[in-house]
Design a protein around this motif. Structure first.
Motif, PDB file in Angstrom:
ATOM      1  N   ASP A 184       0.844  -1.204   0.000  1.00 29.49           N
ATOM      2  CA  ASP A 184       0.000   0.000   0.000  1.00 29.49           C
ATOM      3  C   ASP A 184       0.881   1.257   0.000  1.00 29.49           C
ATOM      4  N   ARG A 185       0.714   2.087  -1.032  1.00 26.40           N
ATOM      5  CA  ARG A 185       1.513   3.307  -1.157  1.00 26.40           C
ATOM      6  C   ARG A 185       0.662   4.564  -0.965  1.00 26.40           C
ATOM      7  N   THR A 186      -0.596   4.404  -0.598  1.00 29.37           N
ATOM      8  CA  THR A 186      -1.525   5.536  -0.537  1.00 29.37           C
ATOM      9  C   THR A 186      -1.022   6.654   0.371  1.00 29.37           C
ATOM     10  N   GLU A 187      -0.555   6.291   1.550  1.00 31.82           N
ATOM     11  CA  GLU A 187      -0.102   7.303   2.503  1.00 31.82           C
ATOM     12  C   GLU A 187       1.112   8.057   1.970  1.00 31.82           C
ATOM     13  N   PHE A 188       2.066   7.321   1.378  1.00 33.81           N
ATOM     14  CA  PHE A 188       3.257   7.958   0.835  1.00 33.81           C
ATOM     15  C   PHE A 188       2.912   8.908  -0.307  1.00 33.81           C
ATOM     16  N   GLU A 189       2.053   8.452  -1.219  1.00 36.11           N
ATOM     17  CA  GLU A 189       1.699   9.270  -2.367  1.00 36.11           C
ATOM     18  C   GLU A 189       0.913  10.513  -1.948  1.00 36.11           C
ATOM     19  N   GLY A 190       0.069  10.368  -0.920  1.00 32.59           N
ATOM     20  CA  GLY A 190      -0.655  11.529  -0.408  1.00 32.59           C
ATOM     21  C   GLY A 190       0.293  12.551   0.202  1.00 32.59           C
ATOM     22  N   GLU A 191       1.273  12.056   0.970  1.00 31.99           N
ATOM     23  CA  GLU A 191       2.257  12.962   1.564  1.00 31.99           C
ATOM     24  C   GLU A 191       3.098  13.620   0.485  1.00 31.99           C
ATOM     25  N   LEU A 192       3.436  12.877  -0.570  1.00 31.27           N
ATOM     26  CA  LEU A 192       4.216  13.435  -1.674  1.00 31.27           C
ATOM     27  C   LEU A 192       3.469  14.594  -2.327  1.00 31.27           C
ATOM     28  N   LYS A 193       2.196  14.422  -2.610  1.00 32.28           N
ATOM     29  CA  LYS A 193       1.409  15.485  -3.229  1.00 32.28           C
ATOM     30  C   LYS A 193       1.298  16.705  -2.305  1.00 32.28           C
ATOM     31  N   THR A 194       1.135  16.453  -1.021  1.00 33.11           N
ATOM     32  CA  THR A 194       1.024  17.565  -0.065  1.00 33.11           C
ATOM     33  C   THR A 194       2.306  18.386  -0.033  1.00 33.11           C
ATOM     34  N   LEU A 195       3.449  17.698   0.011  1.00 30.98           N
ATOM     35  CA  LEU A 195       4.728  18.404   0.061  1.00 30.98           C
ATOM     36  C   LEU A 195       5.015  19.131  -1.247  1.00 30.98           C
ATOM     37  N   GLN A 196       4.628  18.528  -2.374  1.00 29.94           N
ATOM     38  CA  GLN A 196       4.813  19.209  -3.656  1.00 29.94           C
ATOM     39  C   GLN A 196       3.999  20.502  -3.703  1.00 29.94           C
ATOM     40  N   ALA A 197       2.801  20.467  -3.150  1.00 27.99           N
ATOM     41  CA  ALA A 197       1.962  21.670  -3.146  1.00 27.99           C
ATOM     42  C   ALA A 197       2.526  22.733  -2.209  1.00 27.99           C
ATOM     43  N   ARG A 198       3.192  22.310  -1.132  1.00 27.53           N
ATOM     44  CA  ARG A 198       3.749  23.261  -0.160  1.00 27.53           C
ATOM     45  C   ARG A 198       5.082  23.848  -0.602  1.00 27.53           C
ATOM     46  N   THR A 199       5.770  23.173  -1.491  1.00 23.80           N
ATOM     47  CA  THR A 199       7.115  23.603  -1.868  1.00 23.80           C
ATOM     48  C   THR A 199       7.043  24.787  -2.825  1.00 23.80           C
ATOM     49  N   PRO A 200       7.621  25.926  -2.463  1.00 27.01           N
ATOM     50  CA  PRO A 200       7.577  27.099  -3.349  1.00 27.01           C
ATOM     51  C   PRO A 200       8.584  26.979  -4.484  1.00 27.01           C
ATOM     52  N   ALA A 201       8.441  27.854  -5.462  1.00 26.50           N
ATOM     53  CA  ALA A 201       9.401  27.889  -6.564  1.00 26.50           C
ATOM     54  C   ALA A 201      10.736  28.419  -6.066  1.00 26.50           C
ATOM     55  N   ARG A 202      11.795  28.096  -6.808  1.00 30.41           N
ATOM     56  CA  ARG A 202      13.125  28.549  -6.409  1.00 30.41           C
ATOM     57  C   ARG A 202      13.246  30.067  -6.429  1.00 30.41           C
ATOM     58  N   SER A 203      12.382  30.735  -7.176  1.00 27.50           N
ATOM     59  CA  SER A 203      12.448  32.190  -7.233  1.00 27.50           C
ATOM     60  C   SER A 203      12.090  32.817  -5.888  1.00 27.50           C
ATOM     61  N   LYS A 204      11.386  32.057  -5.040  1.00 27.15           N
ATOM     62  CA  LYS A 204      11.067  32.562  -3.707  1.00 27.15           C
ATOM     63  C   LYS A 204      12.337  32.566  -2.859  1.00 27.15           C
ATOM     64  N   VAL A 205      12.465  33.565  -2.028  1.00 29.71           N
ATOM     65  CA  VAL A 205      13.694  33.719  -1.250  1.00 29.71           C
ATOM     66  C   VAL A 205      13.745  32.737  -0.089  1.00 29.71           C
ATOM     67  N   THR A 206      12.615  32.508   0.573  1.00 36.11           N
ATOM     68  CA  THR A 206      12.622  31.693   1.776  1.00 36.11           C
ATOM     69  C   THR A 206      11.939  30.361   1.558  1.00 36.11           C
ATOM     70  N   LEU A 207      12.396  29.380   2.336  1.00 35.66           N
ATOM     71  CA  LEU A 207      11.805  28.052   2.325  1.00 35.66           C
ATOM     72  C   LEU A 207      11.246  27.798   3.718  1.00 35.66           C
ATOM     73  N   PRO A 208       9.994  27.339   3.830  1.00 37.77           N
ATOM     74  CA  PRO A 208       9.430  27.076   5.156  1.00 37.77           C
ATOM     75  C   PRO A 208      10.365  26.210   5.997  1.00 37.77           C
ATOM     76  N   ALA A 209      10.499  26.539   7.268  1.00 35.79           N
ATOM     77  CA  ALA A 209      11.512  25.915   8.119  1.00 35.79           C
ATOM     78  C   ALA A 209      11.348  24.405   8.220  1.00 35.79           C
ATOM     79  N   ASP A 210      10.118  23.907   8.289  1.00 40.03           N
ATOM     80  CA  ASP A 210       9.903  22.478   8.504  1.00 40.03           C
ATOM     81  C   ASP A 210       9.789  21.682   7.204  1.00 40.03           C
ATOM     82  N   LEU A 211       9.855  22.356   6.066  1.00 37.74           N
ATOM     83  CA  LEU A 211       9.606  21.671   4.803  1.00 37.74           C
ATOM     84  C   LEU A 211      10.732  20.705   4.448  1.00 37.74           C
ATOM     85  N   LEU A 212      11.980  21.131   4.597  1.00 31.13           N
ATOM     86  CA  LEU A 212      13.108  20.250   4.275  1.00 31.13           C
ATOM     87  C   LEU A 212      13.082  18.998   5.142  1.00 31.13           C
TER      88      LEU A 212
END
Length: 384
Positions: A184-212
Motif C-alpha cells: 500500500d503506497r496511498t499514505e506515501f503518495e498523499g504525503e508526496l502530493k502535499t509536500l509538492q503543493a507546499r514547496t515554493p518555486a526557487r524564485s522565492k527567497v525563503t523556504l518554510p523551516a519544517d519543509l526540508l
C-alpha cells in the motif's frame, strides 16, 4: 508639534541621521566611486527601478568638487526630464531616499536648489541634496550584500536538498509500484502530493523551516518501505559470511566461479553496452536506451533500489570500486537474483539482494573476483 526645516520641508529623523555621516579627512571622491557605492546601495536595500533611476541621476550630477560634502542641486524638472517620472513621483522617491539615509536635504532659505558662487564665478557651496551618506556607508552596503549572498547560498542548498529528497522519494515509490505492487503506497503518495503543493518555486527567497525536514522524512520512509518489501519484510542486517564467487551464493548450486576470458571474447576492460545487455537481460527493466557507459551508470543507479540496497551501499560501492563497476555490480546482482527465481519456481536463495550487493562490492574491491570476467561468463552461458 510638527517641526520644519528651512524652506518648509518637514524635519525627518532620517535626515538628521544621514547628516552625521561624513567623509574621511581630505578624502576626494570621483563620480565613478560614487556610482559604484550607489549601485551597491541599490542592491543592498533592494531599491525599486524608479528609486534607482532617481538615485542614479542624482549621482550623475556630482561634479567631483573637492568639498567636505557631496552636494548636488538638480531641479525636479531636470529629474523628470531624465527619468520620465511625474513630479509627484519624484517628490515621493526623494522622501523615500531620505528615509533610507541615502541622501540628506540641504535646503535654501526659499526652498530652491541652486549653487552659491564667489565673486570670481566659482561654485563654493550649494543648496540641494547631500550624497555623502551613499559613499560614507559603503561598508554597510558591503556587509549587507555579503549577508544576502550567504542567505541565497543557504537557500540554494536547502532547495537542492529538497530536490534530491523529492527525486529519491519518487524513485522509491516508482520502484515499489513496479516490483511490489501489493504494498500500500496511498499514505506515501498523499504525503508526496502535499509536500509538492507546499514547496515554493526557487524564485522565492525563503523556504518554510519544517519543509526540508518533511521531505527528508518522506524519503527515508519511502526507501525503508521499499527496502523492507525487498527483504521479505525482515528488519535484520544482512550477515555476510559468503567468501566465494558471487556465482556461488551460499554454495548451493549456483555456477562455479568464471574462468578466464575466451580468445574470441572482448577484453574485460572493453565491455560494450551491447555485451552487458546480452549477459544481463534484466537491464531491460531500465526504461531508457543504453548506449554508452554513462547510460550503464544511470541504469545501475536506478536499479539499485530494485535490489533493496540502501543508498549508503551505492555510495560505498562508488568509493571502493568506482562508479562504472558499482553500476555493473548492481546489474549483475539483479540478474543473478532473477535467474535464481526463474530456476527455483519463483523463490530465490538470495534472501537479501541488497546485502549480497554489498558483499559483491567488497569481493571486487579485494580482488577476489573480476566483474568483467563474471559478466563474460554469464553471457557465454546465456548464449550457449
Amino acid at each position: 508639534m510638527q517641526l520644519a526645516s528651512s524652506g518648509g520641508r518637514r524635519l525627518r529623523h532620517a535626515a538628521l541621521a544621514a547628516r552625521k555621516h561624513a567623509l574621511e579627512a581630505e578624502r576626494t571622491v570621483t563620480r565613478k566611486e560614487l556610482s559604484a557605492a550607489a549601485r551597491d546601495a541599490g542592491k543592498a536595500l533592494d531599491l525599486r527601478p524608479a528609486q534607482r533611476a532617481v538615485l542614479s541621476e542624482l549621482v550623475a550630477c556630482w561634479g567631483e568638487q573637492e568639498w567636505e560634502r557631496l552636494l548636488v542641486w538638480p531641479s525636479n524638472d531636470y529629474l523628470m526630464s531624465r527619468t520620465g517620472l511625474t513630479e509627484r513621483a519624484i517628490r515621493r522617491i526623494l522622501r523615500q531616499l531620505i528615509d533610507l539615509q541615502l541622501i540628506a536635504p540641504k535646503d535654501s532659505p526659499n526652498g530652491k536648489r541652486y549653487a552659491v558662487k564667489d565673486l570670481a564665478g566659482q561654485v563654493v557651496d550649494a543648496f540641494g541634496f547631500d550624497l555623502t551618506p551613499i559613499y560614507a556607508r559603503r561598508g554597510d552596503w558591503a556587509v549587507m550584500l555579503m549577508e544576502q549572498k550567504q542567505l541565497r547560498e543557504v537557500q540554494k542548498r536547502a532547495f537542492d536538498e529538497v530536490t534530491i529528497c523529492r527525486r529519491a522519494a519518487e524513485e522509491a515509490l516508482a520502484a515499489l509500484a513496479a516490483h511490489f505492487p501489493e504494498v500500500d503506497r496511498t499514505e506515501f503518495e498523499g504525503e508526496l502530493k502535499t509536500l509538492q503543493a507546499r514547496t515554493p518555486a526557487r524564485s522565492k527567497v525563503t523556504l518554510p523551516a519544517d519543509l526540508l525536514e518533511a521531505w527528508q522524512l518522506l524519503r527515508t520512509h519511502a526507501e525503508e518501505a521499499f527496502y523492507n518489501a525487498g527483504n521479505a519484510g525482515l528488519r535484520v542486517r544482512h550477515s555476510d559470511n559468503n567468501n566465494g564467487s558471487p556465482s556461488e551464493p551460499c554454495n548451493k548450486g549456483f555456477p562455479k566461479k568464471a574462468g578466464a576470458v575466451l580468445p574470441t571474447e572482448q577484453p574485460p576492460d572493453h565491455l560494450s553496452p551491447k555485451l552487458i545487455l546480452e549477459a544481463c537481460p534484466t537491464l531491460g527493466d531500465y526504461d531508457q536506451p543504453v548506449r554508452d557507459l554513462a547510460d550503464i551508470v544511470s541504469a545501475g543507479r536506478y536499479l539499485r533500489a530494485a535490489l533493496g540496497a540502501h543508498e549508503s551501499a551505492w555510495a560505498e560501492a562508488m568509493e571502493d570500486i568506482g562508479t562504472v563497476r558499482a553500476a555493473l555490480a548492481v546489474i549483475y546482482t539483479l540478474q543473478l537474483y532473477e535467474d535464481d527465481v526463474a530456476r527455483n519456481g519463483g523463490k530465490s536463495r538470495i534472501k537479501n539482494p541488497g546485502g549480497y550487493f554489498r558483499a559483491l562490492t567488497r569481493m571486487v574491491k579485494s580482488g577476489k573476483i573480476d566483474l568483467a570476467v563474471e559478466l563474460l561468463a554469464m553471457r557465454r552461458r546465456r548464449m550457449s
